[in-house]
Design an enzyme around this catalytic site. Structure first.
Site, PDB file in Angstrom:
ATOM      1  N   ASN A 150      -4.838  -8.465  -2.537  1.00  0.00           N
ATOM      2  CA  ASN A 150      -5.516  -7.629  -0.804  1.00  0.00           C
ATOM      3  C   ASN A 150      -6.709  -8.303  -0.931  1.00  0.00           C
ATOM      4  OD1 ASN A 150      -4.491  -5.361  -0.643  1.00  0.00           O
ATOM      5  ND2 ASN A 150      -5.346  -5.109  -2.258  1.00  0.00           N
ATOM      6  N   GLU A 177      12.964  -4.848  -7.588  1.00  0.00           N
ATOM      7  CA  GLU A 177      11.821  -5.195  -8.605  1.00  0.00           C
ATOM      8  C   GLU A 177      12.180  -3.970  -9.593  1.00  0.00           C
ATOM      9  OE1 GLU A 177       8.134  -4.548  -7.707  1.00  0.00           O
ATOM     10  OE2 GLU A 177       7.568  -6.825  -7.587  1.00  0.00           O
ATOM     11  N   GLY A 215       1.271  -1.614   0.535  1.00  0.00           N
ATOM     12  CA  GLY A 215      -0.053   0.056   0.146  1.00  0.00           C
ATOM     13  C   GLY A 215       0.844   1.451   0.478  1.00  0.00           C
ATOM     14  N   GLY A 216       2.175   1.556  -0.343  1.00  0.00           N
ATOM     15  CA  GLY A 216       2.458   2.587  -0.339  1.00  0.00           C
ATOM     16  C   GLY A 216       3.937   2.825   0.882  1.00  0.00           C
ATOM     17  N   VAL A 273     -12.850  -1.041  -0.335  1.00  0.00           N
ATOM     18  CA  VAL A 273     -13.464   0.169  -0.570  1.00  0.00           C
ATOM     19  C   VAL A 273     -14.518   0.107  -1.610  1.00  0.00           C
ATOM     20  CG1 VAL A 273     -14.034   2.702  -0.811  1.00  0.00           C
ATOM     21  CG2 VAL A 273     -12.498   1.563   1.020  1.00  0.00           C
ATOM     22  N   ARG A 291      -8.681  -8.888   1.513  1.00  0.00           N
ATOM     23  CA  ARG A 291     -10.043  -7.911   2.252  1.00  0.00           C
ATOM     24  C   ARG A 291     -11.154  -7.363   1.063  1.00  0.00           C
ATOM     25  NH1 ARG A 291      -6.020  -4.044   1.417  1.00  0.00           N
ATOM     26  NH2 ARG A 291      -7.464  -2.377   0.731  1.00  0.00           N
ATOM     27  N   ARG A 314     -14.786   9.449  -3.887  1.00  0.00           N
ATOM     28  CA  ARG A 314     -14.916   8.871  -2.297  1.00  0.00           C
ATOM     29  C   ARG A 314     -14.595  10.487  -1.894  1.00  0.00           C
ATOM     30  NH1 ARG A 314      -9.889   4.914  -0.328  1.00  0.00           N
ATOM     31  NH2 ARG A 314     -10.540   3.287  -1.865  1.00  0.00           N
ATOM     32  N   GLU A 359       0.426  -6.569  -5.580  1.00  0.00           N
ATOM     33  CA  GLU A 359      -0.077  -7.278  -4.243  1.00  0.00           C
ATOM     34  C   GLU A 359      -1.578  -8.348  -4.616  1.00  0.00           C
ATOM     35  OE1 GLU A 359       0.527  -3.896  -1.200  1.00  0.00           O
ATOM     36  OE2 GLU A 359       2.485  -3.207  -2.861  1.00  0.00           O
TER      37      GLU A 359
HETATM   38  C1  MV4 Z   1       5.148  -0.115  -8.114  1.00  0.00           C
HETATM   39  C2  MV4 Z   1       5.461   1.054  -8.652  1.00  0.00           C
HETATM   40  C3  MV4 Z   1       6.252   1.494  -9.732  1.00  0.00           C
HETATM   41  N1  MV4 Z   1       7.158   0.117 -10.375  1.00  0.00           N
HETATM   42  N2  MV4 Z   1       6.563  -1.077  -8.029  1.00  0.00           N
HETATM   43  C4  MV4 Z   1       2.787   2.011  -4.709  1.00  0.00           C
HETATM   44  C5  MV4 Z   1       1.383   1.387  -3.413  1.00  0.00           C
HETATM   45  C6  MV4 Z   1       1.990  -0.645  -3.780  1.00  0.00           C
HETATM   46  N3  MV4 Z   1       1.227  -1.316  -4.222  1.00  0.00           N
HETATM   47  C7  MV4 Z   1       3.279  -0.481  -4.957  1.00  0.00           C
HETATM   48  N4  MV4 Z   1       2.893   0.287  -4.694  1.00  0.00           N
HETATM   49  C8  MV4 Z   1       4.269   1.023  -6.425  1.00  0.00           C
HETATM   50  N5  MV4 Z   1       4.425   0.116  -6.783  1.00  0.00           N
HETATM   51  C9  MV4 Z   1       6.929  -0.944  -9.158  1.00  0.00           C
HETATM   52  N6  MV4 Z   1       7.650  -2.014  -9.731  1.00  0.00           N
HETATM   53  C10 MV4 Z   1       5.146   1.974  -8.279  1.00  0.00           C
HETATM   54  C11 MV4 Z   1       4.264   2.111  -7.432  1.00  0.00           C
HETATM   55  C12 MV4 Z   1       3.247   3.342  -6.828  1.00  0.00           C
HETATM   56  C13 MV4 Z   1       1.920   3.222  -6.896  1.00  0.00           C
HETATM   57  C14 MV4 Z   1       1.210   1.513  -6.999  1.00  0.00           C
HETATM   58  C15 MV4 Z   1       0.020   1.806  -7.739  1.00  0.00           C
HETATM   59  C16 MV4 Z   1      -0.380   3.335  -7.421  1.00  0.00           C
HETATM   60  C17 MV4 Z   1      -0.362   4.607  -6.846  1.00  0.00           C
HETATM   61  C18 MV4 Z   1       1.198   4.625  -7.293  1.00  0.00           C
HETATM   62  C19 MV4 Z   1       1.815   5.850  -6.518  1.00  0.00           C
HETATM   63  C20 MV4 Z   1       3.128   5.988  -6.475  1.00  0.00           C
HETATM   64  C21 MV4 Z   1       3.667   4.309  -6.830  1.00  0.00           C
END
Ligand code: MV4
Length: 460
Positions: free
Chosen positions: A300, A211, A175-176, A305, A302, A348, A298
């Protein structure tokens, strides 16, 4: 004689809803429609909550601070015992992805409405999640499905193999939280040291993985629902790219511009993964989508929302399906029955300051909500409701459905125009402006779009 599947099903008739706000209302409605009794719980700040009055029992379990109420496992288990609940629905947030809680619920002889503690634990560790997905043939972001070693030379070799830029992520994150981008080799070891220390402090684990960093992806997710008898289906996809600081603001289903033949194999791989790990209940596979390819990040475990946009397009009541799966019923739909129709958006509505985004607490002095064909509002608030500063600022979800994306956007503009909340600040003005944006209307936005749009708007 052995029981038949349907005889063993229906393991409970009363559900304790271990959550608050709009999702407590949503879950209570699903329970009643299934003929189940409900137990609502609250903290001291939520004593006036409307869902308390409509539940079969209502118990205050602790002080306003979530740690002492909605996160207090013993208090929740005690409330379940006192009220005679046979199952606990965790909603989202709070204890919904806490494997130890799911385990404690089952050990207390109750049903946890969600997957097994072991599924939650596998997906909670982002490295074991990735390993399970790679084994099931789900496409993942390039990089090993093992923890980074300590040896600097090996780490450098892994980064070179992946190719810069890379991203370092904590196995316990998600979740960041707990991640850091590494643009080039000279800052690799420093980034690893910093992320390791953060991970150790925040998650109690120094385990990291690496990654390829994708620079302009969209966030697309796939909804699944599974029973305990080896059946699983996917209910289509959503686009959740419109986010600020990892908080989603607008979600839609389906993700625009994704051809059915490119998403189909991804959906089937998700279903395959569910069957392989013995997944039960609802779940969401999160993907990054860039240049026509999907990369799992990832899962989730659950109810989310944004589940309503999938309910609107698929016609499946996801909360009812989740509860029935927990009761041990056989899934009453097969993949061939799933047809996604039209387009849905969710906004939202947050009680927050429009400039600072800080939560805005206070009394709602006036409330007008939109209604009409294809309009749905999920909320717990009413005129006179006191928004407390203790919890998430989400006060309502505005959901629309229409035959096409353009019609759904028009319907959302109309719904937003008909929404009035006075007494507290909300993000409604900002949502109205966003639904006038040209690039958004074209479906040409990635995960960075909203933050760039806000920056430009502030400068103007
Ligand atoms: C990343 C990515 C770019 N490349 N992984 C952010 C939340 C988490 N769930 C994983 N995230 C990210 N993983 C790789 N290999 C960029 C993000 C990311 C992001 C992902 C989904 C929604 C919003 C985001 C905002 C910033 C970074």
């Amino acid at each position: 004689m052995p029981e038949t599947l349907e005889q063993s099903a229906g393991r409970f008739d009363t559900v304790l809803i271990a959550n608050r706000g709009e999702i407590a209302v949503r879950i209570q409605r699903a329970c009643r429609e299934l003929g189940l009794k409900t137990v609502a719980i609250c903290s001291e700040a939520d004593r006036q909550a409307p869902y308390g009055k409509t539940a079969d029992s209502f118990l205050c379990i602790g002080p306003s601070t979530a740690a002492k109420s909605y996160l207090n496992q013993d208090a929740i288990l005690l409330a379940a015992r006192l009220a005679g609940a046979g199952a606990i629905h965790p909603g989202y947030g709070f204890l919904s992805e806490n494997a130890a809680f799911a385990d404690a619920v089952e050990k207390a002889g109750l049903v946890f409405i969600g997957p097994t503690a072991s599924s939650i634990a596998i997906m909670g560790d982002k490295i074991s999640a990735k390993r399970a997905m790679m084994a099931a043939g789900v496409p993942c972001v390039p990089g090993p499905d093992t923890a980074l070693p300590d040896d600097p030379a090996t780490i450098e070799r892994i980064a070179l193999e992946i190719g810069y830029p890379v991203i370092i992520k904590a196995a316990g994150g998600g979740g960041g939280r707990g991640m850091r981008v590494v643009p080039k080799a000279d800052v690799l070891h420093e980034a690893i040291a910093l992320t390791r220390e953060e991970a150790r402090k925040a998650f109690g684990s120094r385990s990291l993985y690496m990654e390829k960093f994708l620079e302009h992806p969209r966030h697309i997710e796939i909804q699944v629902i599974c029973d305990d008898h080896g059946n699983a289906v996917w209910l289509g996809h959503r686009d959740c790219s419109m986010q600020r600081r990892h908080q989603k603001v607008v979600e839609e289903a389906p993700a625009p511009g994704i051809a059915p033949d490119i998403i189909q194999p991804v959906g089937l791989a998700c279903v395959q993964a569910c069957l392989q790990i013995g997944y039960r209940g609802v779940g969401t596979f999160e993907f990054l989508y860039e240049d026509g390819a999907f990369y799992f990040i990832e899962m989730n475990t659950r109810l989310q929302v944004e589940h309503p946009v999938t309910e609107m397009t698929s016609g499946v009541d996801i909360v009812q399906a989740q509860i029935r799966a927990a009761q041990g019923h056989v899934l009453d739909l097969i993949q061939g029955d799933v047809t996604c129709e039209g387009h849905s958006f969710e906004c939202r509505i947050n009680a927050e300051d429009p400039e600072s985004f800080l939560p805005s607490a206070g009394v709602v002095t006036h409330l007008a909500l939109p209604a009409g064909p294809g309009i749905r509002v999920d909320t717990h608030i009413h005129a006179g409701y006191k928004v407390s500063p203790y919890y998430d600022s989400l006060i309502a979800k505005l959901i629309v459905h229409a035959p096409t994306r353009a019609e759904a956007m028009a319907r959302m503009r109309e719904a937003l125009a008909g929404t009035e909340v006075e007494g507290i600040s909300t993000n409604i003005p900002f949502l109205r402006a966003l639904f006038e944006d040209g690039a958004f209307a074209q479906g040409e936005t990635d995960i960075h779009y909203l933050e760039q749009w806000l920056k430009l708007r502030r400068a103007a």
